[in-house]
Design a protein around this motif. Structure first.
Motif, PDB file in Angstrom:
ATOM      1  N   PHE A 100      -6.011 -92.605 -22.792  1.00 42.76           N
ATOM      2  CA  PHE A 100      -6.799 -92.793 -24.013  1.00 42.76           C
ATOM      3  C   PHE A 100      -7.903 -93.809 -23.748  1.00 42.76           C
ATOM      4  CE2 PHE A 100      -2.578 -91.619 -25.600  1.00 42.76           C
ATOM      5  CZ  PHE A 100      -2.882 -90.607 -26.502  1.00 42.76           C
ATOM      6  N   ILE A 101      -9.078 -93.535 -24.301  1.00 43.23           N
ATOM      7  CA  ILE A 101     -10.173 -94.501 -24.291  1.00 43.23           C
ATOM      8  C   ILE A 101     -10.718 -94.592 -25.707  1.00 43.23           C
ATOM      9  CG2 ILE A 101     -12.499 -95.039 -23.458  1.00 43.23           C
ATOM     10  CD1 ILE A 101     -11.868 -93.567 -20.889  1.00 43.23           C
ATOM     11  N   ILE A 102     -10.874 -95.809 -26.184  1.00 42.67           N
ATOM     12  CA  ILE A 102     -11.485 -96.055 -27.496  1.00 42.67           C
ATOM     13  C   ILE A 102     -12.893 -96.583 -27.252  1.00 42.67           C
ATOM     14  CG2 ILE A 102     -11.350 -97.378 -29.646  1.00 42.67           C
ATOM     15  CD1 ILE A 102      -8.300 -97.594 -29.106  1.00 42.67           C
ATOM     16  N   THR A 103     -13.866 -96.023 -27.947  1.00 39.39           N
ATOM     17  CA  THR A 103     -15.251 -96.450 -27.772  1.00 39.39           C
ATOM     18  C   THR A 103     -15.796 -97.067 -29.062  1.00 39.39           C
ATOM     19  OG1 THR A 103     -16.280 -94.384 -28.500  1.00 39.39           O
ATOM     20  CG2 THR A 103     -15.585 -94.502 -26.193  1.00 39.39           C
ATOM     21  N   LYS A 104     -16.852 -97.862 -28.904  1.00 43.55           N
ATOM     22  CA  LYS A 104     -17.498 -98.473 -30.065  1.00 43.55           C
ATOM     23  C   LYS A 104     -18.577 -97.580 -30.649  1.00 43.55           C
ATOM     24  CE  LYS A 104     -18.555-102.811 -30.450  1.00 43.55           C
ATOM     25  NZ  LYS A 104     -17.780-103.347 -31.569  1.00 43.55           N
ATOM     26  N   SER A 105     -18.629 -96.351 -30.191  1.00 43.71           N
ATOM     27  CA  SER A 105     -19.622 -95.395 -30.675  1.00 43.71           C
ATOM     28  C   SER A 105     -18.925 -94.293 -31.464  1.00 43.71           C
ATOM     29  CB  SER A 105     -20.365 -94.780 -29.480  1.00 43.71           C
ATOM     30  OG  SER A 105     -21.062 -93.618 -29.881  1.00 43.71           O
ATOM     31  N   PRO A 106     -19.557 -93.772 -32.513  1.00 43.23           N
ATOM     32  CA  PRO A 106     -18.964 -92.658 -33.255  1.00 43.23           C
ATOM     33  C   PRO A 106     -19.116 -91.312 -32.561  1.00 43.23           C
ATOM     34  CG  PRO A 106     -21.052 -93.279 -34.249  1.00 43.23           C
ATOM     35  CD  PRO A 106     -20.789 -94.271 -33.149  1.00 43.23           C
ATOM     36  N   GLU A 107     -19.841 -91.268 -31.438  1.00 41.65           N
ATOM     37  CA  GLU A 107     -20.074 -89.997 -30.749  1.00 41.65           C
ATOM     38  C   GLU A 107     -18.764 -89.392 -30.266  1.00 41.65           C
ATOM     39  OE1 GLU A 107     -23.469 -89.433 -28.055  1.00 41.65           O
ATOM     40  OE2 GLU A 107     -23.877 -91.559 -28.368  1.00 41.65           O
ATOM     41  N   LEU A 108     -18.585 -88.112 -30.513  1.00 39.26           N
ATOM     42  CA  LEU A 108     -17.364 -87.408 -30.126  1.00 39.26           C
ATOM     43  C   LEU A 108     -17.559 -86.492 -28.920  1.00 39.26           C
ATOM     44  CD1 LEU A 108     -16.080 -86.369 -33.672  1.00 39.26           C
ATOM     45  CD2 LEU A 108     -15.102 -88.131 -32.187  1.00 39.26           C
ATOM     46  N   LEU A 109     -18.776 -86.074 -28.669  1.00 39.06           N
ATOM     47  CA  LEU A 109     -19.029 -85.107 -27.615  1.00 39.06           C
ATOM     48  C   LEU A 109     -19.275 -85.757 -26.260  1.00 39.06           C
ATOM     49  CD1 LEU A 109     -21.314 -82.570 -29.527  1.00 39.06           C
ATOM     50  CD2 LEU A 109     -18.844 -82.451 -29.122  1.00 39.06           C
ATOM     51  N   MET A 110     -19.638 -87.027 -26.269  1.00 39.02           N
ATOM     52  CA  MET A 110     -19.941 -87.715 -25.021  1.00 39.02           C
ATOM     53  C   MET A 110     -19.421 -89.145 -25.086  1.00 39.02           C
ATOM     54  SD  MET A 110     -23.654 -88.066 -23.180  1.00 39.02           S
ATOM     55  CE  MET A 110     -24.353 -89.095 -24.474  1.00 39.02           C
ATOM     56  N   LEU A 111     -18.753 -89.563 -24.042  1.00 38.40           N
ATOM     57  CA  LEU A 111     -18.178 -90.902 -24.016  1.00 38.40           C
ATOM     58  C   LEU A 111     -19.277 -91.943 -23.797  1.00 38.40           C
ATOM     59  CD1 LEU A 111     -14.870 -91.918 -22.348  1.00 38.40           C
ATOM     60  CD2 LEU A 111     -16.881 -93.375 -22.097  1.00 38.40           C
ATOM     61  N   THR A 112     -19.399 -92.868 -24.731  1.00 36.65           N
ATOM     62  CA  THR A 112     -20.316 -94.007 -24.586  1.00 36.65           C
ATOM     63  C   THR A 112     -19.625 -95.252 -25.108  1.00 36.65           C
ATOM     64  OG1 THR A 112     -21.282 -93.538 -26.757  1.00 36.65           O
ATOM     65  CG2 THR A 112     -22.419 -92.631 -24.841  1.00 36.65           C
ATOM     66  N   ALA A 113     -19.965 -96.393 -24.529  1.00 38.49           N
ATOM     67  CA  ALA A 113     -19.486 -97.709 -24.976  1.00 38.49           C
ATOM     68  C   ALA A 113     -17.962 -97.826 -25.030  1.00 38.49           C
ATOM     69  CB  ALA A 113     -20.090 -98.061 -26.337  1.00 38.49           C
ATOM     70  N   PRO A 114     -17.275 -97.549 -23.892  1.00 40.59           N
ATOM     71  CA  PRO A 114     -15.824 -97.755 -23.883  1.00 40.59           C
ATOM     72  C   PRO A 114     -15.473 -99.225 -24.072  1.00 40.59           C
ATOM     73  CG  PRO A 114     -16.633 -97.378 -21.655  1.00 40.59           C
ATOM     74  CD  PRO A 114     -17.774 -97.106 -22.583  1.00 40.59           C
ATOM     75  N   VAL A 115     -14.460 -99.497 -24.887  1.00 39.17           N
ATOM     76  CA  VAL A 115     -14.095-100.885 -25.166  1.00 39.17           C
ATOM     77  C   VAL A 115     -12.597-101.139 -24.973  1.00 39.17           C
ATOM     78  CG1 VAL A 115     -13.801-100.514 -27.665  1.00 39.17           C
ATOM     79  CG2 VAL A 115     -14.445-102.773 -26.824  1.00 39.17           C
ATOM     80  N   ILE A 116     -11.771-100.109 -25.117  1.00 39.31           N
ATOM     81  CA  ILE A 116     -10.322-100.259 -24.927  1.00 39.31           C
ATOM     82  C   ILE A 116      -9.803 -99.066 -24.136  1.00 39.31           C
ATOM     83  CG2 ILE A 116      -8.057-100.470 -26.048  1.00 39.31           C
ATOM     84  CD1 ILE A 116      -9.458-101.539 -28.521  1.00 39.31           C
ATOM     85  N   THR A 117      -9.009 -99.338 -23.114  1.00 40.27           N
ATOM     86  CA  THR A 117      -8.307 -98.271 -22.399  1.00 40.27           C
ATOM     87  C   THR A 117      -6.816 -98.414 -22.674  1.00 40.27           C
ATOM     88  OG1 THR A 117      -7.947 -99.492 -20.326  1.00 40.27           O
ATOM     89  CG2 THR A 117     -10.045 -98.355 -20.568  1.00 40.27           C
ATOM     90  N   VAL A 118      -6.167 -97.307 -22.906  1.00 35.59           N
ATOM     91  CA  VAL A 118      -4.730 -97.306 -23.200  1.00 35.59           C
ATOM     92  C   VAL A 118      -4.028 -96.423 -22.177  1.00 35.59           C
ATOM     93  CG1 VAL A 118      -2.938 -96.804 -24.902  1.00 35.59           C
ATOM     94  CG2 VAL A 118      -5.171 -97.631 -25.665  1.00 35.59           C
ATOM     95  N   VAL A 119      -3.045 -97.001 -21.494  1.00 39.91           N
ATOM     96  CA  VAL A 119      -2.299 -96.297 -20.457  1.00 39.91           C
ATOM     97  C   VAL A 119      -0.864 -96.084 -20.914  1.00 39.91           C
ATOM     98  CG1 VAL A 119      -1.373 -96.497 -18.102  1.00 39.91           C
ATOM     99  CG2 VAL A 119      -3.732 -97.202 -18.580  1.00 39.91           C
TER     100      VAL A 119
END
Length: 201
Positions: A100-119
């Motif tokens: 899982f990656i949580i981003t600070k951007s509302p974009e759903l089609l392209m990953l931008t501004a990752p801020v949290i990774t969950v393993v």
């Protein structure tokens, strides 16, 4: 090589990380009350997820609903990516599928501004997931630097679904919270995740 092949020791060596191990580094973070929908979902899903005791069940029935609720509480101004290829630097082994990656951007089609990774902790071994999480956090840091975002701190979590442990990466310093957070205090887990998203606001 890929994220899943990193031990904590290898991640430290490969990326020149300095680790700080402390307890209760998120003690002052305010709790975030989950929605009624999440509470009901977890009450329904927990017996199934814990009974079957498979990583897939825990991911789908515990972890994903928590992260989706977090997105809902941020009025869908953040995004959540699950099982996505996150290749940042093949030469450094910063490639592979992230849980899982949580981003600070509302974009759903392209990953931008990752801020949290969950393993997801494999075989319920939190410590074994710390190296993978650290490598993914370094990749997120590099990704943001290349995109010239203002995100200064990357947060990470390793979880079995019912137990969560958190990390944060600032420059070359990887701080590992030795405290474990349990699902019966999901308010605190949600609060820590929310603080990682809000840190650069």
């Amino acid at each position: 090589m890929s994220y899943s092949e990193f031990s904590l020791a290898r991640a430290k060596q490969e990326f020149g990380l300095v680790t700080l191990e402390k307890r209760d580094i998120f003690a002052d973070v305010p709790k975030l009350t989950p929605s009624n929908l999440l509470t009901e979902t977890l009450n329904s899903n927990l017996p199934i997820a814990l009974g079957s005791n498979s990583e897939k069940a825990r991911s789908e029935m515990i972890i994903a609903p928590i992260l989706v609720d977090l997105r809902r509480q941020f009025q869908e101004q953040i995004s959540l990516f699950s099982g996505i290829d996150f290749t940042v630097d093949l030469n450094k082994g910063l490639n592979g599928i992230c849980d899982f990656i949580i981003t600070k951007s509302p974009e759903l089609l392209m990953l931008t501004a990752p801020v949290i990774t969950v393993v997801e902790a494999k075989k319920e071994n939190i410590n074994a997931g710390l190296g993978q999480c650290a490598a993914e956090m370094v990749a997120a840091q590099i990704f943001n630097q290349q995109a010239e975002t203002e995100i200064k701190i990357i947060y990470g979590a390793v979880t079995t679904g019912s137990i969560w442990q958190f990390l944060k990466l600032e420059n070359q310093t990887l701080t590992i919270d030795l405290s474990e957070y349990y699902l019966n205090d999901v308010n605190k887990i949600m609060g820590i995740l929310a603080s990682g998203i809000s840190q650069a606001d």
